[in-house]
Design a protein around this motif. Sequence first.
Motif, PDB file in Angstrom:
ATOM      1  N   TRP A   1      -4.405  14.858   7.737  1.00  0.00           N
ATOM      2  CA  TRP A   1      -5.186  13.938   8.574  1.00  0.00           C
ATOM      3  C   TRP A   1      -5.770  12.788   7.764  1.00  0.00           C
ATOM      4  CZ3 TRP A   1      -4.391  13.138  13.306  1.00  0.00           C
ATOM      5  CH2 TRP A   1      -4.089  14.166  14.203  1.00  0.00           C
ATOM      6  N   GLN A   2      -6.149  13.082   6.526  1.00  0.00           N
ATOM      7  CA  GLN A   2      -6.681  11.993   5.684  1.00  0.00           C
ATOM      8  C   GLN A   2      -5.623  10.917   5.467  1.00  0.00           C
ATOM      9  OE1 GLN A   2      -8.410  13.325   1.966  1.00  0.00           O
ATOM     10  NE2 GLN A   2      -9.675  14.831   3.028  1.00  0.00           N
ATOM     11  N   GLY A   3      -4.409  11.378   5.149  1.00  0.00           N
ATOM     12  CA  GLY A   3      -3.318  10.424   4.951  1.00  0.00           C
ATOM     13  C   GLY A   3      -3.008   9.655   6.226  1.00  0.00           C
ATOM     14  N   LEU A   4      -3.008  10.379   7.339  1.00  0.00           N
ATOM     15  CA  LEU A   4      -2.697   9.721   8.626  1.00  0.00           C
ATOM     16  C   LEU A   4      -3.779   8.716   8.997  1.00  0.00           C
ATOM     17  CD1 LEU A   4      -1.302  12.751  10.696  1.00  0.00           C
ATOM     18  CD2 LEU A   4      -0.025  10.849   9.714  1.00  0.00           C
ATOM     19  N   GLU A   5      -5.017   9.028   8.627  1.00  0.00           N
ATOM     20  CA  GLU A   5      -6.103   8.096   8.964  1.00  0.00           C
ATOM     21  C   GLU A   5      -5.930   6.772   8.214  1.00  0.00           C
ATOM     22  OE1 GLU A   5      -9.944   9.916   8.916  1.00  0.00           O
ATOM     23  OE2 GLU A   5     -10.963   7.984   9.055  1.00  0.00           O
ATOM     24  N   GLN A   6      -5.490   6.886   6.967  1.00  0.00           N
ATOM     25  CA  GLN A   6      -5.257   5.633   6.211  1.00  0.00           C
ATOM     26  C   GLN A   6      -4.143   4.821   6.863  1.00  0.00           C
ATOM     27  OE1 GLN A   6      -5.253   5.814   1.802  1.00  0.00           O
ATOM     28  NE2 GLN A   6      -5.638   8.002   2.090  1.00  0.00           N
ATOM     29  N   LEU A   7      -3.101   5.508   7.294  1.00  0.00           N
ATOM     30  CA  LEU A   7      -2.008   4.812   7.991  1.00  0.00           C
ATOM     31  C   LEU A   7      -2.534   4.198   9.287  1.00  0.00           C
ATOM     32  CD1 LEU A   7       1.078   4.185   8.413  1.00  0.00           C
ATOM     33  CD2 LEU A   7       1.199   6.336   9.666  1.00  0.00           C
ATOM     34  N   ALA A   8      -3.338   4.982  10.020  1.00  0.00           N
ATOM     35  CA  ALA A   8      -3.858   4.518  11.304  1.00  0.00           C
ATOM     36  C   ALA A   8      -4.718   3.268  11.121  1.00  0.00           C
ATOM     37  CB  ALA A   8      -4.666   5.629  11.970  1.00  0.00           C
ATOM     38  N   GLU A   9      -5.527   3.271  10.093  1.00  0.00           N
ATOM     39  CA  GLU A   9      -6.380   2.092   9.855  1.00  0.00           C
ATOM     40  C   GLU A   9      -5.524   0.867   9.549  1.00  0.00           C
ATOM     41  OE1 GLU A   9      -8.988   3.581   6.898  1.00  0.00           O
ATOM     42  OE2 GLU A   9     -10.386   4.428   8.381  1.00  0.00           O
ATOM     43  N   ALA A  10      -4.465   1.088   8.781  1.00  0.00           N
ATOM     44  CA  ALA A  10      -3.585  -0.048   8.456  1.00  0.00           C
ATOM     45  C   ALA A  10      -2.888  -0.570   9.714  1.00  0.00           C
ATOM     46  CB  ALA A  10      -2.554   0.388   7.423  1.00  0.00           C
TER      47      ALA A  10
ATOM     48  N   THR B   1       0.844  -1.199   0.000  1.00  0.00           N
ATOM     49  CA  THR B   1       0.000   0.000   0.000  1.00  0.00           C
ATOM     50  C   THR B   1       0.872   1.239   0.000  1.00  0.00           C
ATOM     51  OG1 THR B   1      -1.534  -1.245   1.374  1.00  0.00           O
ATOM     52  CG2 THR B   1      -1.955   1.125   1.158  1.00  0.00           C
ATOM     53  N   MET B   2       0.417   2.221  -0.745  1.00  0.00           N
ATOM     54  CA  MET B   2       1.113   3.505  -0.723  1.00  0.00           C
ATOM     55  C   MET B   2       0.076   4.601  -0.535  1.00  0.00           C
ATOM     56  SD  MET B   2       3.640   5.105  -3.590  1.00  0.00           S
ATOM     57  CE  MET B   2       2.518   6.083  -4.541  1.00  0.00           C
ATOM     58  N   VAL B   3       0.369   5.487   0.382  1.00  0.00           N
ATOM     59  CA  VAL B   3      -0.533   6.604   0.638  1.00  0.00           C
ATOM     60  C   VAL B   3       0.242   7.885   0.381  1.00  0.00           C
ATOM     61  CG1 VAL B   3      -1.783   7.868   2.442  1.00  0.00           C
ATOM     62  CG2 VAL B   3      -1.901   5.383   2.358  1.00  0.00           C
ATOM     63  N   VAL B   4      -0.348   8.761  -0.400  1.00  0.00           N
ATOM     64  CA  VAL B   4       0.329  10.026  -0.697  1.00  0.00           C
ATOM     65  C   VAL B   4      -0.525  11.169  -0.166  1.00  0.00           C
ATOM     66  CG1 VAL B   4       0.985  11.588  -2.563  1.00  0.00           C
ATOM     67  CG2 VAL B   4       1.533   9.163  -2.718  1.00  0.00           C
ATOM     68  N   VAL B   5       0.140  12.117   0.478  1.00  0.00           N
ATOM     69  CA  VAL B   5      -0.548  13.333   0.933  1.00  0.00           C
ATOM     70  C   VAL B   5      -0.179  14.423  -0.078  1.00  0.00           C
ATOM     71  CG1 VAL B   5      -0.827  14.996   2.811  1.00  0.00           C
ATOM     72  CG2 VAL B   5      -0.363  12.589   3.320  1.00  0.00           C
ATOM     73  N   PRO B   6      -1.080  14.777  -0.962  1.00  0.00           N
ATOM     74  CA  PRO B   6      -0.680  15.665  -2.053  1.00  0.00           C
ATOM     75  C   PRO B   6      -0.318  17.075  -1.595  1.00  0.00           C
ATOM     76  CG  PRO B   6      -3.034  15.187  -2.150  1.00  0.00           C
ATOM     77  CD  PRO B   6      -2.480  14.323  -1.091  1.00  0.00           C
ATOM     78  N   GLU B   7      -0.870  17.516  -0.485  1.00  0.00           N
ATOM     79  CA  GLU B   7      -0.469  18.816   0.066  1.00  0.00           C
ATOM     80  C   GLU B   7      -0.242  18.642   1.568  1.00  0.00           C
ATOM     81  OE1 GLU B   7       1.005  21.307   1.017  1.00  0.00           O
ATOM     82  OE2 GLU B   7       0.348  22.597  -0.631  1.00  0.00           O
ATOM     83  N   PRO B   8       0.977  18.294   1.960  1.00  0.00           N
ATOM     84  CA  PRO B   8       1.229  17.961   3.371  1.00  0.00           C
ATOM     85  C   PRO B   8       1.009  19.140   4.321  1.00  0.00           C
ATOM     86  CG  PRO B   8       3.049  17.254   1.966  1.00  0.00           C
ATOM     87  CD  PRO B   8       2.168  18.098   1.127  1.00  0.00           C
ATOM     88  N   ARG B   9       1.033  20.362   3.791  1.00  0.00           N
ATOM     89  CA  ARG B   9       0.853  21.527   4.665  1.00  0.00           C
ATOM     90  C   ARG B   9      -0.607  21.809   4.958  1.00  0.00           C
ATOM     91  NH1 ARG B   9       5.000  24.549   0.761  1.00  0.00           N
ATOM     92  NH2 ARG B   9       3.699  23.314  -0.618  1.00  0.00           N
ATOM     93  N   ASP B  10      -1.475  21.082   4.282  1.00  0.00           N
ATOM     94  CA  ASP B  10      -2.915  21.232   4.517  1.00  0.00           C
ATOM     95  C   ASP B  10      -3.330  20.228   5.603  1.00  0.00           C
ATOM     96  OD1 ASP B  10      -5.723  21.889   2.569  1.00  0.00           O
ATOM     97  OD2 ASP B  10      -5.771  20.525   4.267  1.00  0.00           O
ATOM     98  N   ARG B  11      -3.865  20.749   6.709  1.00  0.00           N
ATOM     99  CA  ARG B  11      -4.182  19.881   7.857  1.00  0.00           C
ATOM    100  C   ARG B  11      -5.155  18.765   7.479  1.00  0.00           C
ATOM    101  NH1 ARG B  11      -3.730  21.234  13.167  1.00  0.00           N
ATOM    102  NH2 ARG B  11      -5.863  20.555  13.528  1.00  0.00           N
ATOM    103  N   ASP B  12      -6.183  19.145   6.736  1.00  0.00           N
ATOM    104  CA  ASP B  12      -7.188  18.134   6.382  1.00  0.00           C
ATOM    105  C   ASP B  12      -6.575  17.025   5.529  1.00  0.00           C
ATOM    106  OD1 ASP B  12      -9.064  19.483   7.795  1.00  0.00           O
ATOM    107  OD2 ASP B  12      -9.866  20.587   6.075  1.00  0.00           O
ATOM    108  N   GLU B  13      -5.753  17.448   4.571  1.00  0.00           N
ATOM    109  CA  GLU B  13      -5.100  16.452   3.701  1.00  0.00           C
ATOM    110  C   GLU B  13      -4.185  15.550   4.546  1.00  0.00           C
ATOM    111  OE1 GLU B  13      -5.390  15.954   0.499  1.00  0.00           O
ATOM    112  OE2 GLU B  13      -6.219  17.773  -0.388  1.00  0.00           O
TER     113      GLU B  13
END
Lengths: 471, 457
Positions: free
Chosen positions: A78-87, A64-76
């Motif tokens: 958190w979305q990426g971190l949530e995918q990691l957290a679920e894994a 699995t690969m998760v990319v945060v297209p705009e890491p400086r955007d909090r919402d973006e």
Amino acid sequence: MYLSADAMAVLAAEAFVAKAAVRSTCARHVRVADAPMVLVPMALAGEDGAPLAFAWGRGPSIETMVVVPEPRDRDEAWQGLEQLAEAVCAWLDPIAANLASATTSDGGTRTPAPAQLVLSTPAAVTFLRKVAYRLTHAPDDSPPVLRRAGGWLQYFLDRHELAPWDSALLVATKAVGVHWTLPLAQAESAHLLAVEACLASPGDAIAAAHRVEYEPGGTLTMPEFDEKLLQPAIEGYGKARGKSDREDCRATIASLLHPLLSRSYDATWALLEALRAIPPIPSVLADRADSERAAFERHHAYLEKGGRFAAKDSLARSILLLDDAEETLRKVRQDARATDALVRAVAASDGEALDGTITAAEVSMVKVTKKRSARIDLDVTVPGPWRPRGEVTFELLWDREKSVAFEVLSFESTGDGTRVRLRSANGHSIARKALNDELAVGQPVALVKQESSYESFGFPKTPWMLGGARA
Amino acid sequence: MPDSKLARKSELVIEQVVGATLAGETQLVRVEAPPGAGKTRLIKRAIAAALEADTPMMVAVQTNAQLADLALGLAAELKRGRVGIWPSKKASAQFGTELAQAGQSKAVRVLQKTKEVQEPTVVVGVAAKWGHHASTRLRNQRIDRRFAVGIVDEAYQMPAGALFRFGRLMDSLALVGDPGQLDPFTEIETARWDGIEASAVTPGPKAVAALSGVEASTHVLPASLRLDERAASVVQQCFYPELPFRAVAVEGDRRLTLSAGDASTTDRALDVAAQHGWALLELPARFTLRDDPEVADALGHLAERLLARNANVRAQWPPELSEGAPLTADRIAVATAHRDQRDRVRERLSAGPAASAVVDTANRLQGREFDVVLVWHPLSGRAEASEFHLDTGRLCVMASRHRQACIVVSRGGVPDLLDDHQPSGQRPKGVTEDREHDGWIAHQRFFDALSEMRISR
């Protein structure tokens, strides 16, 4: 960590002359699970702790690969971190449940392999600590999986911080550094690709490492890549309007990062394979897996009770963590000396081990307290010069369950060797039987420094010392 | 003659501490003592008073060697009552002779089994053993006795993680220690607990003060019996800026005499040390490996020349030294920062006349006393100054073990190294102390103090 500074210096010189990695142990001292969770995190340069991408898998290829297209955007982010957290939770919650169900009341054995997280470099550990902190302290209204995953990651990171020789979190470059001495500087030894190149190129290791030094070897991408490729892509994502455009931009960023993540993942896996190829010491690693499993269970129980990870440890928690780390260190050292011929040889040169032949053995009965007990006197001849390091108590290495501790009474040169006179610190009835067997004159014998301490039980509460009522 | 007024004042404080400890008016007594201020004497006095008053008391010391020393001291000095000495198996093996000798006295009973701890009014044991047997999770071998008073010796070297383990055994606690020496040590990385007021590695007295909320009755022992005036002024100024103390032994009370020497730097350093109580022997400046063989050789040579020049020590106390006595090798110590340095010096001394000199790291020399101490300066030959090597406590221990003279051996260039290494001042949130900065200042002051006693090779 197993060898003295002198021995490390000799091995480093040897590695430099040979332009090759030189083995610094005879056996593998870390556990490498069959299917560990290999996690490659990548951060955005210049933005402390901003997640750019994560790749993970349990085998030789990224799953699995998760990319945060705009890491400086909090919402973006958190979305990426949530995918990691679920894994993370999907990986660990079943293991914890499995452990709990395997604990049977009729003494059933607990066989599930303990969970193992593999990171590439110390930089990845530092970055993941920031990620874990962010997850653990996620806002109250955020999905519970975030805090739980933070709690799980905390287990690996805490264990690694306090007991870096532990295998629950294996840092590939550091584990290689324990088993090989590389002809590289300290900073180069923490560069994933340099370490991989070094191991793969005996006779040309230094040049091979230099060739990859300008490729990403930690958690950051390279400045030229950032400037020419990544930054325009992230800007494009920021300007994109409409879902389809944004997805296209996301795919562009992912396609830029995928080769880098794959390269790091493959290199990490290659280091694991190199470690796997070293013969392990099954009994030691099984024993260590048991203690990791127990620590994992304790941590799981803490999470289940709703334990939150305060920014500061309480006194009780710090005592628990310190006891655990000190006990692990003692055990790891003792095991290494007992089972690894090279480590023991270096310890012997430092006066913390003995490898020799029994030249005289005697058991006598002495009065210890009010009862008579057997005491063993041994003369052991070791090759070359030898002297004990300080007031060391030695433990006899033998297959019998009962351990026997010896003190050095005297030592003297015999020309080509040293005769060491030892006496068992305590009497042992088993000694008489052993005299005709393991302790017979002419038998080889090995002793290592005893790393003893009292067994730890945490601490019983004393209310008045903790601010409670006077007793 | 010794400063008898100061000695009386010191005695008075000891009496006050013993009174406050046994009276039970306050649950927490804290005694801060500079080097050689009479901590052991205070503890022996408290034990005698507890026996006299039949007050149950437990005493925790830190090492087996301290336990054996205390046992011998009590055997010789206790006039009434009988104290229980509770050694571990290892202590019995290591110090069997000393413990057996103490056990022959009517004043000392060596306890062999855990259950025997229930009996004597006063029991002395090593802190780690108390901590183990105090655990409520121990089924057998558990101690459930409650003592009215607990005394902890060298309490500042005891981490909270060890002290709190046996807190349940006592109603009140007296912590006796030297706040200027080395903090508790562990090989584990403890940065995560920086800034926490009470963690497993916080010195015990600080953690108790932070968590208990009990106002401690604090006493300061005002005088050093070990250090003479020349030594105490340097040690106090460099390492105890906030703990004023003086020496009972004034100038002329102590004397180190040597037969005529030669013009070598070694002999000149010895002459300076005999005259001033201090000397700094500086070897040519060079960056070296940690176990610099030339420093080891210089230390070994100093120890051997002390004996070759028939060193004689005189002191007003103890009485057997009042007429002077030859300095023996076992009254010389060599202090190092690292174990490999210690090994190098031991190797150097092993075949010579000073083989029985005590060579050890600062951590192991804490609480011990010698006539002459030779110091391997922690910053000698180093290219950079780390927090470990700048530690105030480490240098303080090295510079405060001697009764007659202390000779420091170092590569040149250390003052320049200190000038180049300005501590960052960065501290974790919540940390009020800056050990690195304090150490840096202490090292600067120490070199300034020794600048007049410097012999360069």
